[in-house]
Design a protein around this motif. Structure first.
Motif, mmCIF file in Angstrom:
data_model
loop_
_atom_site.group_PDB
_atom_site.id
_atom_site.type_symbol
_atom_site.label_atom_id
_atom_site.label_comp_id
_atom_site.label_asym_id
_atom_site.label_seq_id
_atom_site.Cartn_x
_atom_site.Cartn_y
_atom_site.Cartn_z
ATOM 1 N N GLY A 158 18.066 41.633 -53.865
ATOM 2 C CA GLY A 158 17.209 42.226 -52.852
ATOM 3 C C GLY A 158 16.179 42.847 -53.551
ATOM 4 N N HIS A 159 15.117 43.581 -52.864
ATOM 5 C CA HIS A 159 14.300 44.473 -53.820
ATOM 6 C C HIS A 159 13.751 45.475 -52.914
ATOM 7 N N TYR A 160 13.811 46.724 -53.993
ATOM 8 C CA TYR A 160 13.638 48.147 -53.514
ATOM 9 C C TYR A 160 12.388 48.447 -53.284
ATOM 10 N N SER A 204 12.351 46.870 -42.853
ATOM 11 C CA SER A 204 12.798 45.493 -42.713
ATOM 12 C C SER A 204 12.504 44.971 -44.150
ATOM 13 N N ASP A 205 11.578 44.948 -44.882
ATOM 14 C CA ASP A 205 11.223 44.501 -46.390
ATOM 15 C C ASP A 205 11.405 45.207 -47.233
ATOM 16 N N ASP A 206 12.560 45.797 -48.027
ATOM 17 C CA ASP A 206 13.370 44.819 -47.837
ATOM 18 C C ASP A 206 14.639 45.800 -48.051
ATOM 19 N N LYS A 207 14.531 47.126 -47.585
ATOM 20 C CA LYS A 207 15.409 48.150 -47.934
ATOM 21 C C LYS A 207 16.439 48.087 -46.931
ATOM 22 N N GLU A 215 9.768 44.888 -58.369
ATOM 23 C CA GLU A 215 8.464 44.483 -58.479
ATOM 24 C C GLU A 215 8.074 43.163 -57.435
ATOM 25 N N GLU A 216 8.839 43.126 -56.517
ATOM 26 C CA GLU A 216 8.570 41.859 -55.550
ATOM 27 C C GLU A 216 7.450 41.741 -55.072
ATOM 28 N N GLU A 217 7.083 43.020 -54.529
ATOM 29 C CA GLU A 217 5.827 42.956 -53.925
ATOM 30 C C GLU A 217 4.626 43.067 -54.791
ATOM 31 N N SER A 218 4.660 42.899 -55.862
ATOM 32 C CA SER A 218 3.676 43.068 -56.787
ATOM 33 C C SER A 218 3.648 41.705 -57.724
ATOM 34 N N CYS A 260 18.761 38.178 -49.649
ATOM 35 C CA CYS A 260 18.507 38.791 -48.197
ATOM 36 C C CYS A 260 17.099 39.711 -48.108
ATOM 37 N N ASP A 261 16.000 38.565 -47.873
ATOM 38 C CA ASP A 261 14.791 38.872 -47.718
ATOM 39 C C ASP A 261 13.877 38.143 -46.664
ATOM 40 N N THR A 262 14.877 37.478 -45.701
ATOM 41 C CA THR A 262 14.278 36.373 -44.782
ATOM 42 C C THR A 262 14.735 36.893 -43.345
HETATM 43 ZN ZN LIG Z 1 10.503 41.047 -49.185
#
Ligand SMILES: [Zn+2]
Length: 458
Positions: free
Chosen positions: A86-88, A123-126, A157-160, A184-186
């Motif tokens: 997952g990404h924080y 929701s995305d993604d916490k 860094e998923e969002e960047s 778990c990101d969908t």
């Molecule tokens: Zn995400």
């Protein structure tokens, strides 16, 4: 030992208020990865997760990267070993004025469709990554241990653009390689039907600039003898699709296959209404390849789209200019075995072959990523699917991802590991937009889903 699942599920329901409190604690940390001013907050979020994981009995560490840290944790024992991802980090919040509350001051709100947690990252993604941690917590509390060997990887860094991810995977290949990754990101297919993403389209983008005369000209003085690059560009773009909606670049469909029969049948069973889907945006007729269903157009067929056009005078009023240049941004969504590098070259050749005398073309290439397909034949897929279906009372749908989620491709390429992508977001969660939310019910059922999945995989 008797089946611990019923007691675990009861415990999850009883513990909901505390689980929501914990999620809101994480949501209060403004971990916007793209903004250097929030680097410390990303660090704080990583520390918070390390503490949570440690509390749950994982051996958890924060790992430095050239960017924001990764969180890696190991726990449980057993023959089967899964990696959870997952990404924080979260997206920026602007425009702030469009939020109806402060983005990092989460609260539960009642809406017409039920209770929601509103905050950036809910929701995305916490919210999604916490569904997994809460499931681990319930297993631990009820049985004293995790039901199988679990490695957790949380990225910041998923969002960047994930700049540190591939080097990190390469440097820690042994430690991070598991039998399968759980991502778990969908989202759900709809409010009531869970989904597993089994294919993701790739992306290729090109900027095309055509230059004709060496300056802008007056059409009264030069119109006629002088070639207009806007005329050249529109003629070329107009030929990108034929009347049946098929892309005309030679070799474009090389490597494009059909989805497995089981997947295709599942899509038909979803009863997707293309009319309703288009109706929401004021359209009524599908514009993709003739003879293909709306879901095929979204999930298993490649596309070419013109994303931007620039030439001549576009201000108010009128100017009879004969422009010197014309520019277009064109992108392709790729499927199956389409090769982005080969297609980029094929597209450029196709454009160059259409250039008249006195005009020349330059290209500026952007992102090239192949599509990825998960091997649905892997037994883990059926186990996850069954566990999801039991929780939701509806057969989990195998869906295509219309967007791009590169992580599954990286796991495949760098670690030789397949991924199961499932998640509990809803279409109206407004991820990346103002007033992001996560449904409280999605959160509860998400936790219960993971608890069942962990039990099924053990
Ligand atoms: Zn995400």
């Amino acid at each position: 030992m008797s089946d611990p699942i019923p007691a675990i599920l009861d415990r999850i329901d009883d513990d909901q208020p505390r689980a929501l409190d914990r999620l809101m604690e994480l949501l209060r940390i403004p971990s916007i990865s793209t903004d250097p001013d929030h680097a410390d907050d990303c660090d704080t979020a990583a520390d918070w997760l390390v503490a949570e994981l440690t509390h749950l009995g994982f051996r958890a560490t924060k790992r430095d990267t050239p960017g924001h840290p990764m969180v890696v944790a190991h726990g449980g024992e057993g023959d089967r070993h899964v990696l959870f991802y997952g990404h924080y980090d979260v997206q920026p919040v602007d425009p702030l004025s469009e939020w109806n509350r402060k983005p990092f001051d989460p609260a539960i709100e009642s809406t017409q469709r039920g209770k929601v947690i509103r905050a950036r990252g809910a929701s995305d993604d916490k919210g999604q990554l916490m569904t997994f941690l809460e499931a681990c917590r319930a297993w631990k509390a009820e049985t004293g241990k995790l039901p199988l060997r679990i490695t957790v990887l949380f990225e910041g860094e998923e969002e960047s653009g994930s700049p540190s991810l591939v080097p990190f995977l390469r440097a820690n290949r042994e430690e991070l390689s598991a039998e399968i990754a759980l991502i778990c990101d969908t989202g759900l297919y709809d409010d009531k039907v869970p989904a597993i993403v089994t294919s993701l389209r790739g992306l290729l983008a090109e900027e095309v600039t055509i230059t004709g005369p060496d300056r802008d000209l007056h059409s009264g003085m030069y119109g006629g003898p002088a070639m207009n690059p806007a005329r050249v560009l529109t003629r070329i773009l107009g030929g990108l699709h034929d009347d049946a909606g098929r892309v005309q670049v030679p070799g474009f469909y090389d490597g494009v296959g059909e989805p497995p029969a089981e997947v295709a049948e599942g899509w038909t069973a979803l009863g997707f209404s293309t009319e309703a889907f288009l109706g929401e945006v004021g359209l009524s007729h599908a514009a993709g390849e003739r003879g293909r269903s709306g879901l095929e157009m979204l999930w298993s067929r490649p596309t070419a789209e013109i994303n931007g056009l620039l030439s001549g005078y576009t201000g108010r009023g009128f100017k009879t200019v004969l422009p010197s240049t014309a520019q277009a941004k064109v992108s392709f969504r790729l499927v199956g075995g389409q090769d982005p590098d080969r297609l980029r070259a094929a597209f450029r050749d196709w454009v160059i072959a259409r250039m008249p005398p006195d005009c020349h073309v330059t290209f500026d290439g952007h992102g090239g990523a192949a599509a990825s397909a998960m091997s649905t034949g892997d037994p883990v897929f059926s186990l996850v699917r069954r566990a999801l279906s039991e929780e939701w009372g509806r057969e989990a749908a195998f869906v295509g991802g219309a967007g791009s989620i590169p992580i599954a491709g990286y796991f495949q390429k760098e670690l030789g590991m397949e991924s199961v992508l499932t998640g509990f977001a809803r279409d109206d969660d407004q991820i990346h937009s103002p007033n992001e939310k996560y449904d409280v019910e999605s959160f509860r059922k998400g936790i219960r889903s993971w608890a069942r999945i962990l039990g099924a995989l053990a």
